[in-house]
Scaffold this motif. Structure first.
Motif, PDB file in Angstrom:
ATOM      1  N   THR A 276       0.840  -1.192   0.000  1.00  0.00           N
ATOM      2  CA  THR A 276       0.000   0.000   0.000  1.00  0.00           C
ATOM      3  C   THR A 276       0.880   1.249   0.000  1.00  0.00           C
ATOM      4  OG1 THR A 276      -0.088   0.110   2.434  1.00  0.00           O
ATOM      5  CG2 THR A 276      -1.785  -1.198   1.315  1.00  0.00           C
ATOM      6  N   ALA A 277       0.293   2.354  -0.440  1.00  0.00           N
ATOM      7  CA  ALA A 277       1.001   3.629  -0.392  1.00  0.00           C
ATOM      8  C   ALA A 277       1.306   3.992   1.057  1.00  0.00           C
ATOM      9  CB  ALA A 277       0.155   4.721  -1.048  1.00  0.00           C
ATOM     10  N   THR A 278       2.538   4.355   1.334  1.00  0.00           N
ATOM     11  CA  THR A 278       2.954   4.696   2.698  1.00  0.00           C
ATOM     12  C   THR A 278       2.179   5.893   3.226  1.00  0.00           C
ATOM     13  OG1 THR A 278       5.180   3.857   2.246  1.00  0.00           O
ATOM     14  CG2 THR A 278       4.936   5.351   4.117  1.00  0.00           C
ATOM     15  N   PHE A 279       1.923   6.854   2.349  1.00  0.00           N
ATOM     16  CA  PHE A 279       1.265   8.093   2.756  1.00  0.00           C
ATOM     17  C   PHE A 279      -0.150   8.096   2.190  1.00  0.00           C
ATOM     18  CE2 PHE A 279       5.840   8.718   2.306  1.00  0.00           C
ATOM     19  CZ  PHE A 279       6.170   9.068   3.609  1.00  0.00           C
ATOM     20  N   ALA A 280      -1.095   7.694   3.020  1.00  0.00           N
ATOM     21  CA  ALA A 280      -2.451   7.431   2.547  1.00  0.00           C
ATOM     22  C   ALA A 280      -3.153   8.675   2.031  1.00  0.00           C
ATOM     23  CB  ALA A 280      -3.272   6.809   3.680  1.00  0.00           C
ATOM     24  N   ASN A 281      -2.768   9.847   2.523  1.00  0.00           N
ATOM     25  CA  ASN A 281      -3.448  11.084   2.152  1.00  0.00           C
ATOM     26  C   ASN A 281      -2.686  11.908   1.123  1.00  0.00           C
ATOM     27  OD1 ASN A 281      -5.541  10.545   4.018  1.00  0.00           O
ATOM     28  ND2 ASN A 281      -4.288  11.378   5.678  1.00  0.00           N
ATOM     29  N   ALA A 282      -1.627  11.339   0.579  1.00  0.00           N
ATOM     30  CA  ALA A 282      -0.746  12.117  -0.299  1.00  0.00           C
ATOM     31  C   ALA A 282      -1.038  11.871  -1.770  1.00  0.00           C
ATOM     32  CB  ALA A 282       0.721  11.775  -0.006  1.00  0.00           C
ATOM     33  N   THR A 283      -0.754  12.911  -2.561  1.00  0.00           N
ATOM     34  CA  THR A 283      -0.654  12.770  -4.005  1.00  0.00           C
ATOM     35  C   THR A 283       0.798  12.511  -4.344  1.00  0.00           C
ATOM     36  OG1 THR A 283      -2.500  14.283  -4.398  1.00  0.00           O
ATOM     37  CG2 THR A 283      -0.958  13.939  -6.217  1.00  0.00           C
ATOM     38  N   TYR A 284       1.045  11.493  -5.174  1.00  0.00           N
ATOM     39  CA  TYR A 284       2.409  11.160  -5.592  1.00  0.00           C
ATOM     40  C   TYR A 284       2.641  11.734  -6.988  1.00  0.00           C
ATOM     41  CZ  TYR A 284       2.833   7.798  -1.735  1.00  0.00           C
ATOM     42  OH  TYR A 284       2.908   7.209  -0.494  1.00  0.00           O
ATOM     43  N   TRP A 285       3.758  12.465  -7.153  1.00  0.00           N
ATOM     44  CA  TRP A 285       4.023  13.199  -8.378  1.00  0.00           C
ATOM     45  C   TRP A 285       5.187  12.601  -9.164  1.00  0.00           C
ATOM     46  CZ3 TRP A 285       0.688  17.001  -9.714  1.00  0.00           C
ATOM     47  CH2 TRP A 285      -0.135  17.538  -8.701  1.00  0.00           C
ATOM     48  N   THR A 286       4.929  12.291 -10.445  1.00  0.00           N
ATOM     49  CA  THR A 286       5.976  11.930 -11.388  1.00  0.00           C
ATOM     50  C   THR A 286       5.637  12.647 -12.695  1.00  0.00           C
ATOM     51  OG1 THR A 286       7.161  10.074 -12.423  1.00  0.00           O
ATOM     52  CG2 THR A 286       4.812   9.791 -12.091  1.00  0.00           C
ATOM     53  N   ASN A 287       6.170  12.188 -13.827  1.00  0.00           N
ATOM     54  CA  ASN A 287       5.780  12.740 -15.127  1.00  0.00           C
ATOM     55  C   ASN A 287       5.553  11.591 -16.099  1.00  0.00           C
ATOM     56  OD1 ASN A 287       8.359  12.477 -16.955  1.00  0.00           O
ATOM     57  ND2 ASN A 287       9.124  13.326 -15.024  1.00  0.00           N
ATOM     58  N   ARG A 288       4.792  11.838 -17.134  1.00  0.00           N
ATOM     59  CA  ARG A 288       4.365  10.766 -18.035  1.00  0.00           C
ATOM     60  C   ARG A 288       5.527  10.025 -18.679  1.00  0.00           C
ATOM     61  NH1 ARG A 288       0.044  14.246 -18.595  1.00  0.00           N
ATOM     62  NH2 ARG A 288      -2.003  13.231 -18.403  1.00  0.00           N
ATOM     63  N   ARG A 289       6.503  10.769 -19.189  1.00  0.00           N
ATOM     64  CA  ARG A 289       7.608  10.111 -19.882  1.00  0.00           C
ATOM     65  C   ARG A 289       8.394   9.220 -18.941  1.00  0.00           C
ATOM     66  NH1 ARG A 289      11.352  14.003 -23.317  1.00  0.00           N
ATOM     67  NH2 ARG A 289      12.799  12.308 -22.777  1.00  0.00           N
ATOM     68  N   HIS A 290       8.633   9.713 -17.740  1.00  0.00           N
ATOM     69  CA  HIS A 290       9.412   8.885 -16.816  1.00  0.00           C
ATOM     70  C   HIS A 290       8.588   7.683 -16.345  1.00  0.00           C
ATOM     71  CE1 HIS A 290      12.602   7.738 -14.188  1.00  0.00           C
ATOM     72  NE2 HIS A 290      11.761   7.685 -13.161  1.00  0.00           N
ATOM     73  N   TRP A 291       7.299   7.878 -16.136  1.00  0.00           N
ATOM     74  CA  TRP A 291       6.460   6.753 -15.727  1.00  0.00           C
ATOM     75  C   TRP A 291       6.506   5.647 -16.769  1.00  0.00           C
ATOM     76  CZ3 TRP A 291       4.252   4.914 -11.496  1.00  0.00           C
ATOM     77  CH2 TRP A 291       3.297   3.911 -11.625  1.00  0.00           C
ATOM     78  N   GLN A 292       6.397   6.009 -18.036  1.00  0.00           N
ATOM     79  CA  GLN A 292       6.464   5.000 -19.096  1.00  0.00           C
ATOM     80  C   GLN A 292       7.837   4.348 -19.130  1.00  0.00           C
ATOM     81  OE1 GLN A 292       5.505   6.405 -23.029  1.00  0.00           O
ATOM     82  NE2 GLN A 292       5.634   4.380 -23.944  1.00  0.00           N
ATOM     83  N   TRP A 293       8.886   5.158 -18.957  1.00  0.00           N
ATOM     84  CA  TRP A 293      10.261   4.653 -18.941  1.00  0.00           C
ATOM     85  C   TRP A 293      10.448   3.626 -17.827  1.00  0.00           C
ATOM     86  CZ3 TRP A 293      14.206   5.637 -22.336  1.00  0.00           C
ATOM     87  CH2 TRP A 293      15.517   5.385 -21.927  1.00  0.00           C
ATOM     88  N   ALA A 294       9.853   3.901 -16.658  1.00  0.00           N
ATOM     89  CA  ALA A 294      10.026   3.031 -15.503  1.00  0.00           C
ATOM     90  C   ALA A 294       9.171   1.775 -15.567  1.00  0.00           C
ATOM     91  CB  ALA A 294       9.699   3.809 -14.228  1.00  0.00           C
TER      92      ALA A 294
END
Length: 278
Positions: free
Chosen positions: A121-139
């Motif tokens: 589960t997400a460690t921070f239940a109330n948080a928004t996690y921020w990345t970017n589309r290109r890196h998400w696809q890369w990962a």
């Protein structure tokens, strides 16, 4: 507004891998290795309280959910973890509203997900996690070189929880004034700039893991595009010197931050400091 460094523990990586083509007799004067050629590195995060209800954590360290065999590869040690470091500052996991992930390698995103019995589960239940589309696809569609650094258990639960967002869609905390994108280490790594007490804090992530990486040729063997890293470092350091940024080092076990200056040998440290001294 307040900004604090968050120590999440120490780990070890091969010195040769961390300094690429630079010979050991040179880099070992800056970061001494142990008998196995391993150097000690920090996993230092940032905690930004904008004073208006948003509490942003920049990166999350390696986490605690992996097994002993995994941690044994990296000699994880030290007195601090992400959770204990936050607790010392009076911050609970539920208090974090935003988690800014510079990139999704395991030592930066591992603490973003925790194990709850058999569930991840997400460690921070109330948080928004921020990345970017290109890196998400890369990962999530990793190349063979980086596959061991992009662990599904660190990444996919963030999407499955519905808490993942992309920086380019807007909504990032205004405490982060600018995001610099670099591609030499990994595709679309994000470096946040944070105005603070009349200064600009530049969180260096893996573009400059430590002060010892300020010389341009000191590029990690982990970088996917080392020649591009050279150009990105040159531009970043030139701007840092011109605008008198404070560089915050994620992996430097000895030096939390420094200002820089131009010298005949290139951009070099001017003054070492700690954020809480500002």
């Amino acid at each position: 507004m307040t900004v604090q460094s968050i120590d999440t523990g120490l780990f070890k990586l091969d010195g040769g891998a961390m300094f690429g083509v630079v010979p050991r007799p040179i880099w070992e004067k800056l970061v001494p290795p142990d008998a196995r050629n391993l150097c000690t590195w920090a996993m230092r995060c940032l905690l930004i309280d904008d004073g208006a209800g948003r509490l942003t954590l920049v990166d999350t360290g390696i986490g605690t959910k992996q097994d002993a065999k995994f941690f044994g590869h990296y000699d994880l040690h030290g007195d601090e973890t992400l959770e204990t470091s936050l607790q010392k500052r009076g911050v609970g996991l539920a208090d974090i509203t935003d988690v800014f992930l510079t990139h999704l390698h395991f030592d930066h995103v591992g603490g973003a997900v925790r194990r709850d019995g058999e569930r991840l589960t997400a460690t921070f239940a109330n948080a928004t996690y921020w990345t970017n589309r290109r890196h998400w696809q890369w990962a999530t569609e990793p190349n063979a070189r980086e596959k061991a650094s992009f662990l599904k258990e660190n990444i996919l639960p963030l999407h499955e929880s519905g808490q993942l967002r992309y920086v380019e869609d807007g909504g990032l905390s205004p405490a982060i004034s600018e995001v610099i994108y670099v591609d030499g280490h990994t595709d679309q790594m994000m470096l946040p700039l944070v105005p603070y007490k009349g200064h600009t804090l530049a969180y260096c992530a893996d573009l400059l893991p430590s002060y010892a990486h300020l010389p341009l040729p000191y590029v990690m063997g982990y970088d996917t595009r080392p020649l591009l890293t050279l150009d990105e470092k040159a531009a970043f350091l030139e701007r840092a010197a011109a605008e008198n940024w404070i560089l915050v080092f994620e992996h430097d076990a000895q030096h939390e931050a420094c200002t820089v200056q131009r010298t005949e040998r290139g951009v070099r440290p001017a003054e070492f400091l700690k954020i809480n001294e500002l």
